[in-house]
Motif scaffolding. Structure first.
Motif, PDB file in Angstrom:
ATOM      1  N   PHE A 258      29.313 -34.655  -3.567  1.00  0.00           N
ATOM      2  CA  PHE A 258      29.070 -34.169  -2.210  1.00  0.00           C
ATOM      3  C   PHE A 258      29.497 -35.208  -1.183  1.00  0.00           C
ATOM      4  O   PHE A 258      30.141 -34.884  -0.183  1.00  0.00           O
ATOM      5  CB  PHE A 258      27.584 -33.842  -2.032  1.00  0.00           C
ATOM      6  N   ILE A 259      29.154 -36.474  -1.445  1.00  0.00           N
ATOM      7  CA  ILE A 259      29.518 -37.541  -0.516  1.00  0.00           C
ATOM      8  C   ILE A 259      31.037 -37.663  -0.417  1.00  0.00           C
ATOM      9  O   ILE A 259      31.603 -37.774   0.668  1.00  0.00           O
ATOM     10  CB  ILE A 259      28.903 -38.878  -0.967  1.00  0.00           C
ATOM     11  N   SER A 260      31.708 -37.603  -1.564  1.00  0.00           N
ATOM     12  CA  SER A 260      33.160 -37.749  -1.578  1.00  0.00           C
ATOM     13  C   SER A 260      33.857 -36.605  -0.844  1.00  0.00           C
ATOM     14  O   SER A 260      34.785 -36.820  -0.065  1.00  0.00           O
ATOM     15  CB  SER A 260      33.655 -37.817  -3.023  1.00  0.00           C
ATOM     16  N   LEU A 261      33.389 -35.386  -1.067  1.00  0.00           N
ATOM     17  CA  LEU A 261      34.024 -34.224  -0.462  1.00  0.00           C
ATOM     18  C   LEU A 261      33.662 -34.069   1.014  1.00  0.00           C
ATOM     19  O   LEU A 261      34.504 -33.773   1.854  1.00  0.00           O
ATOM     20  CB  LEU A 261      33.632 -32.954  -1.226  1.00  0.00           C
ATOM     21  N   ALA A 262      32.385 -34.277   1.323  1.00  0.00           N
ATOM     22  CA  ALA A 262      31.917 -34.042   2.685  1.00  0.00           C
ATOM     23  C   ALA A 262      32.457 -35.060   3.677  1.00  0.00           C
ATOM     24  O   ALA A 262      32.777 -34.724   4.813  1.00  0.00           O
ATOM     25  CB  ALA A 262      30.388 -34.049   2.713  1.00  0.00           C
ATOM     26  N   TYR A 263      32.573 -36.308   3.237  1.00  0.00           N
ATOM     27  CA  TYR A 263      32.962 -37.360   4.173  1.00  0.00           C
ATOM     28  C   TYR A 263      34.312 -37.999   3.854  1.00  0.00           C
ATOM     29  O   TYR A 263      34.834 -38.775   4.633  1.00  0.00           O
ATOM     30  CB  TYR A 263      31.876 -38.440   4.207  1.00  0.00           C
ATOM     31  N   ASN A 264      34.851 -37.662   2.660  1.00  0.00           N
ATOM     32  CA  ASN A 264      36.152 -38.194   2.261  1.00  0.00           C
ATOM     33  C   ASN A 264      36.213 -39.705   2.436  1.00  0.00           C
ATOM     34  O   ASN A 264      37.138 -40.255   3.044  1.00  0.00           O
ATOM     35  CB  ASN A 264      37.280 -37.533   3.066  1.00  0.00           C
ATOM     36  N   VAL A 265      35.197 -40.374   1.928  1.00  0.00           N
ATOM     37  CA  VAL A 265      35.104 -41.818   2.161  1.00  0.00           C
ATOM     38  C   VAL A 265      35.217 -42.647   0.887  1.00  0.00           C
ATOM     39  O   VAL A 265      35.388 -43.844   0.955  1.00  0.00           O
ATOM     40  CB  VAL A 265      33.777 -42.178   2.852  1.00  0.00           C
TER      41      VAL A 265
ATOM     42  N   TYR B  68      28.748 -47.117  -1.842  1.00  0.00           N
ATOM     43  CA  TYR B  68      29.629 -48.223  -1.469  1.00  0.00           C
ATOM     44  C   TYR B  68      31.068 -47.725  -1.428  1.00  0.00           C
ATOM     45  O   TYR B  68      31.426 -46.762  -2.108  1.00  0.00           O
ATOM     46  CB  TYR B  68      29.517 -49.370  -2.482  1.00  0.00           C
ATOM     47  N   MET B  69      31.891 -48.381  -0.633  1.00  0.00           N
ATOM     48  CA  MET B  69      33.293 -48.003  -0.550  1.00  0.00           C
ATOM     49  C   MET B  69      34.026 -48.283  -1.851  1.00  0.00           C
ATOM     50  O   MET B  69      35.066 -47.700  -2.128  1.00  0.00           O
ATOM     51  CB  MET B  69      33.964 -48.743   0.604  1.00  0.00           C
ATOM     52  N   ASN B  70      33.484 -49.208  -2.634  1.00  0.00           N
ATOM     53  CA  ASN B  70      34.094 -49.593  -3.898  1.00  0.00           C
ATOM     54  C   ASN B  70      32.978 -50.129  -4.795  1.00  0.00           C
ATOM     55  O   ASN B  70      32.093 -50.835  -4.295  1.00  0.00           O
ATOM     56  CB  ASN B  70      35.158 -50.671  -3.639  1.00  0.00           C
ATOM     57  N   PRO B  71      32.963 -49.805  -6.091  1.00  0.00           N
ATOM     58  CA  PRO B  71      31.895 -50.313  -6.961  1.00  0.00           C
ATOM     59  C   PRO B  71      31.810 -51.830  -7.001  1.00  0.00           C
ATOM     60  O   PRO B  71      30.723 -52.383  -7.199  1.00  0.00           O
ATOM     61  CB  PRO B  71      32.252 -49.735  -8.339  1.00  0.00           C
TER      62      PRO B  71
ATOM     63  N   ALA C 180      28.797 -56.474   6.075  1.00  0.00           N
ATOM     64  CA  ALA C 180      28.096 -55.834   4.965  1.00  0.00           C
ATOM     65  C   ALA C 180      28.122 -54.315   5.115  1.00  0.00           C
ATOM     66  O   ALA C 180      28.355 -53.588   4.138  1.00  0.00           O
ATOM     67  CB  ALA C 180      26.654 -56.338   4.902  1.00  0.00           C
ATOM     68  N   LEU C 181      27.901 -53.828   6.335  1.00  0.00           N
ATOM     69  CA  LEU C 181      27.893 -52.389   6.592  1.00  0.00           C
ATOM     70  C   LEU C 181      29.247 -51.772   6.296  1.00  0.00           C
ATOM     71  O   LEU C 181      29.338 -50.651   5.778  1.00  0.00           O
ATOM     72  CB  LEU C 181      27.500 -52.130   8.047  1.00  0.00           C
ATOM     73  N   ARG C 182      30.305 -52.507   6.593  1.00  0.00           N
ATOM     74  CA  ARG C 182      31.659 -51.990   6.379  1.00  0.00           C
ATOM     75  C   ARG C 182      31.946 -51.735   4.902  1.00  0.00           C
ATOM     76  O   ARG C 182      32.812 -50.925   4.568  1.00  0.00           O
ATOM     77  CB  ARG C 182      32.671 -52.986   6.938  1.00  0.00           C
TER      78      ARG C 182
ATOM     79  N   GLY D 287      32.034 -45.637  11.905  1.00  0.00           N
ATOM     80  CA  GLY D 287      33.298 -46.099  12.474  1.00  0.00           C
ATOM     81  C   GLY D 287      33.454 -47.590  12.622  1.00  0.00           C
ATOM     82  O   GLY D 287      34.061 -48.073  13.585  1.00  0.00           O
ATOM     83  N   ILE D 288      32.919 -48.366  11.660  1.00  0.00           N
ATOM     84  CA  ILE D 288      33.106 -49.823  11.699  1.00  0.00           C
ATOM     85  C   ILE D 288      34.582 -50.139  11.491  1.00  0.00           C
ATOM     86  O   ILE D 288      35.195 -49.698  10.516  1.00  0.00           O
ATOM     87  CB  ILE D 288      32.266 -50.520  10.613  1.00  0.00           C
ATOM     88  N   ASN D 289      35.176 -50.908  12.386  1.00  0.00           N
ATOM     89  CA  ASN D 289      36.582 -51.267  12.261  1.00  0.00           C
ATOM     90  C   ASN D 289      36.833 -52.677  12.770  1.00  0.00           C
ATOM     91  O   ASN D 289      35.922 -53.352  13.251  1.00  0.00           O
ATOM     92  CB  ASN D 289      37.463 -50.264  13.021  1.00  0.00           C
TER      93      ASN D 289
END
Length: 428
Positions: free
Chosen positions: A153-160, A173-176, A29-31, A40-42
């Motif tokens: 800000f989230i997108s630019l700061a963490y590029n996630v 979320y990583m994806n909607p 769920a965290l991933r 760094g969940i992998n």
């Protein structure tokens, strides 16, 4: 080993297994969130915890009597055949680490999640409570980020999250789609475990209103559609008063027939450009093209029978196939737009990843699990399974993937409302 010491050992093993499964579900769920990327969940984390679950299961298995071991093997013969075929595929394709990694998850879902070490509702419900609370917290964060416009800000700061600008409310979320699916399944789980007493009504109203509001904000059509179909299943159950298990099995049959029909359509030459297919492609939000390319990639490489080994292999082979087509059409190979899109269909992920034989065996295993599940005729648990079966028509969230959806579904299919591990009366 005395009966008392054996019982104590089993209890210790069940507790260890419960803790480890909690960790795996939480990681999955965290991933799906920005927080998972930040910490760094992998895959390595999963591939450390899951073998520990396997060690617990093996120790528990050796506490069985000789008769119980025979019964276990007999009742899981289809699962055993499934993994024999997967091992043959592994040998045929070479000892690819990606295939081995994928098989670890398959073993987790089909073997390590079982009714001997993970069936007690009194314990297992805390996995679901953890999931609901986690989803609620992430949804609150999403609400704050969306309302204050912090998505950029989230997108630019963490590029996630490259979709943060297009879906600001889902930028945590990583994806909607993750937001929608996680929220939808949390809503159903809430219905399953909540106590509907008068004093709790305000809390229920607030939770449901907030969760449904966020579900709409995530704009995840696959989750909304699957939730609506769960509602339809509930109406059918109440109107016809049929067995909930039979309802689920009927839905499984319909799902299989629909996906089989899609494969049959794809197999017809040059039909992808016809008007009806354009409609199918539009309705599937262009997933049909992905399935079409995946089918002909596997067919071209003679991998329909044993599969391509894993989702990663499937995507790589699909890109190689499309690159050849690109070159054959006279385009420069350097300009080929590499696709990163997965199959977006759990059933096709097994079909193309593990092959036709294993896909059929998986359906047999699912049929047996549904038939043998003790809790499906109680409460709303059957709706979770219906949701999982339906959403996998649009997203790849079954045993070839490390998805919380599959974890939750498989746990429910082995769960009972008793703390007794009835190893002598094996029912799956």
């Amino acid at each position: 080993m005395t009966s008392i010491s054996r019982a104590n050992l089993k209890n210790i093993l069940c507790n260890c297994n419960f803790i480890l499964v909690c960790i795996v579900v939480f990681l999955s769920a965290l991933r799906a969130t920005v927080f998972g990327r930040l910490v760094g969940i992998n895959d390595r984390m999963f591939l450390i915890v899951i073998p520990l679950v396997g060690v617990v299961f093996l120790i528990y298995f050796f506490t069985f009597s000789k008769e119980e071991k025979k019964n276990y093997i007999k009742e899981n013969i289809v699962v055993i055949i499934y993994f024999i075929i997967r091992i043959i595929s592994l040998l045929f394709l070479g000892f690819d680490s990606r295939i081995i990694g994928c098989m670890v998850y398959e073993i987790m879902f089909l073997v390590f999640i079982n009714r001997w070490t993970l069936s007690d509702y009194k314990k297992v419900k805390y996995i679901f409570i953890m999931f609901i609370v986690f989803n609620f917290i992430v949804n609150v964060c999403s609400l704050i980020v969306g309302a204050l416009g912090l998505n950029g800000f989230i997108s630019l700061a963490y590029n996630v999250n490259s979709l943060a600008y297009e879906f600001p409310w889902a930028s945590v979320y990583m994806n909607p789609n993750n937001g929608g699916i996680m929220t939808a399944i949390a809503i159903i789980l809430y219905l399953c475990i909540a106590k509907f007493k008068v004093k709790y009504i305000p809390m229920h109203i607030i939770y449901m209103a907030f969760s449904l509001f966020m579900l709409m904000k995530y704009d995840c059509r696959s989750a909304v559609m699957s939730l609506i179909l769960c509602g339809l299943g509930y109406i059918i159950d109440k109107a016809l008063k049929i067995s909930k298990k039979r309802l689920i099995q009927a839905i499984l049959i319909i799902v299989v027939l629909c996906n089989a029909a899609l494969i049959a359509i794809i197999n017809i030459d040059e039909i992808q450009s016809s008007e009806p297919i354009k409609v199918i492609n539009t309705l599937s939000t262009e997933r049909y093209i992905i399935w079409y390319d995946a089918f002909y990639t596997a067919k071209e490489n003679n991998m329909l029978l044993l599969g391509e080994g894993s989702n990663e292999n499937e995507l790589e082979n699909r890109n190689n196939y499309l690159l050849k087509e690109w070159e054959n059409n006279g385009f420069d190979t350097n300009s080929y737009p590499t696709t990163k899109l997965g199959l977006h269909n759990g059933y096709f992920s097994i079909l193309f990843g593990a092959g036709i034989i294993c896909a059929i065996l998986f359906l047999i295993i699912m049929w047996q699990k549904i038939r043998q599940a003790e809790i499906l005729n109680e409460g709303y648990w059957y709706l979770v399974v219906i949701f999982a079966l339906m959403v996998n028509n649009f997203e790849a969230l079954l045993i070839m993937n490390r998805s919380y959806v599959c974890f939750i579904m498989m746990i429910i299919l082995v769960m009972t409302k008793t703390s007794d591990n009835k190893t002598s009366k094996t029912k799956g």
